[in-house]
Design a protein around this motif. Sequence first.
Motif, mmCIF file in Angstrom:
data_model
loop_
_atom_site.group_PDB
_atom_site.id
_atom_site.type_symbol
_atom_site.label_atom_id
_atom_site.label_comp_id
_atom_site.label_asym_id
_atom_site.label_seq_id
_atom_site.Cartn_x
_atom_site.Cartn_y
_atom_site.Cartn_z
ATOM 1 N N GLN A 65 59.674 68.281 33.074
ATOM 2 C CA GLN A 65 58.830 68.864 34.120
ATOM 3 C C GLN A 65 59.589 68.957 35.443
ATOM 4 O OE1 GLN A 65 55.531 66.158 33.508
ATOM 5 N NE2 GLN A 65 54.361 67.714 32.412
ATOM 6 N N ARG A 66 60.366 67.926 35.742
ATOM 7 C CA ARG A 66 61.184 67.950 36.964
ATOM 8 C C ARG A 66 62.268 69.023 36.850
ATOM 9 N NH1 ARG A 66 61.067 62.710 39.377
ATOM 10 N NH2 ARG A 66 62.402 63.473 41.047
ATOM 11 N N CYS A 67 62.837 69.157 35.646
ATOM 12 C CA CYS A 67 63.840 70.186 35.392
ATOM 13 C C CYS A 67 63.249 71.572 35.633
ATOM 14 C CB CYS A 67 64.364 70.064 33.962
ATOM 15 S SG CYS A 67 65.519 71.374 33.469
ATOM 16 N N ALA A 68 62.010 71.791 35.194
ATOM 17 C CA ALA A 68 61.351 73.092 35.380
ATOM 18 C C ALA A 68 61.215 73.427 36.863
ATOM 19 C CB ALA A 68 59.990 73.089 34.701
ATOM 20 N N ASP A 69 61.024 72.408 37.702
ATOM 21 C CA ASP A 69 60.939 72.628 39.150
ATOM 22 C C ASP A 69 62.313 72.901 39.756
ATOM 23 O OD1 ASP A 69 58.200 72.179 39.079
ATOM 24 O OD2 ASP A 69 58.384 70.050 39.593
ATOM 25 N N PRO A 72 64.367 76.305 36.843
ATOM 26 C CA PRO A 72 63.379 76.907 35.941
ATOM 27 C C PRO A 72 63.977 77.729 34.797
ATOM 28 C CG PRO A 72 63.248 77.854 38.158
ATOM 29 C CD PRO A 72 64.197 76.730 38.229
ATOM 30 N N ASP A 73 65.224 78.160 34.915
ATOM 31 C CA ASP A 73 65.843 78.951 33.842
ATOM 32 C C ASP A 73 66.428 78.086 32.730
ATOM 33 O OD1 ASP A 73 65.166 81.282 35.109
ATOM 34 O OD2 ASP A 73 67.085 81.470 36.152
ATOM 35 N N THR A 74 66.474 76.776 32.940
ATOM 36 C CA THR A 74 67.028 75.876 31.934
ATOM 37 C C THR A 74 66.030 75.707 30.800
ATOM 38 O OG1 THR A 74 68.285 74.692 33.629
ATOM 39 C CG2 THR A 74 67.966 73.566 31.528
ATOM 40 N N ARG A 75 66.471 75.970 29.575
ATOM 41 C CA ARG A 75 65.600 75.779 28.418
ATOM 42 C C ARG A 75 65.516 74.298 28.091
ATOM 43 N NH1 ARG A 75 67.317 80.850 24.557
ATOM 44 N NH2 ARG A 75 67.483 82.338 26.262
ATOM 45 N N MET A 93 54.818 70.833 27.829
ATOM 46 C CA MET A 93 55.851 71.864 27.947
ATOM 47 C C MET A 93 55.770 72.788 26.733
ATOM 48 S SD MET A 93 57.689 71.090 30.753
ATOM 49 C CE MET A 93 59.200 71.989 30.518
ATOM 50 N N GLN A 95 56.585 75.749 26.062
ATOM 51 C CA GLN A 95 57.715 76.621 25.766
ATOM 52 C C GLN A 95 58.924 75.862 25.215
ATOM 53 O OE1 GLN A 95 56.665 75.569 28.630
ATOM 54 N NE2 GLN A 95 58.269 75.367 30.156
#
Length: 125
Positions: A65-69, A72-75, A93, A95
């Motif tokens: 979730q922190r990575c998405a912030d 955001p392009d990181t799968r 998550m 996706q």
Amino acid sequence: MIRILLAEDDDVMREYLTRALERSGYAVTSVDRGTAALPLLERETFDLLLTDIVMPEMDGIELAQRCADIAPDTRVMFITGFAAVTLKAGKAMPQARVLSKPFHLRDLVLEVDRMFEVGNASGHI
């Protein structure tokens, strides 16, 4: 070259996964916990965050979730040995991919290949 950030608290598992992915042509940076991954996500660009879900300090779901912030392009792909946690990850998550332990290293590489539509050059594991 596709860059992977691997967060896995089990030393042996982390080493196996790193070696398998590197042999298949991926650039892997590995850390032993989610809190160690955050500064890397802020400083560098990764194509994939491959994270265990159950880890000390920060679990893989919070890390994703922190990575998405941050990026955001990181799968995201989760790896876990706990079925109940798999459901929680899917809700948090949707996706992200989830790979349940135990799995064969070849299965992991094939899943990563599929995410990036890489040809089957990694059939040698």
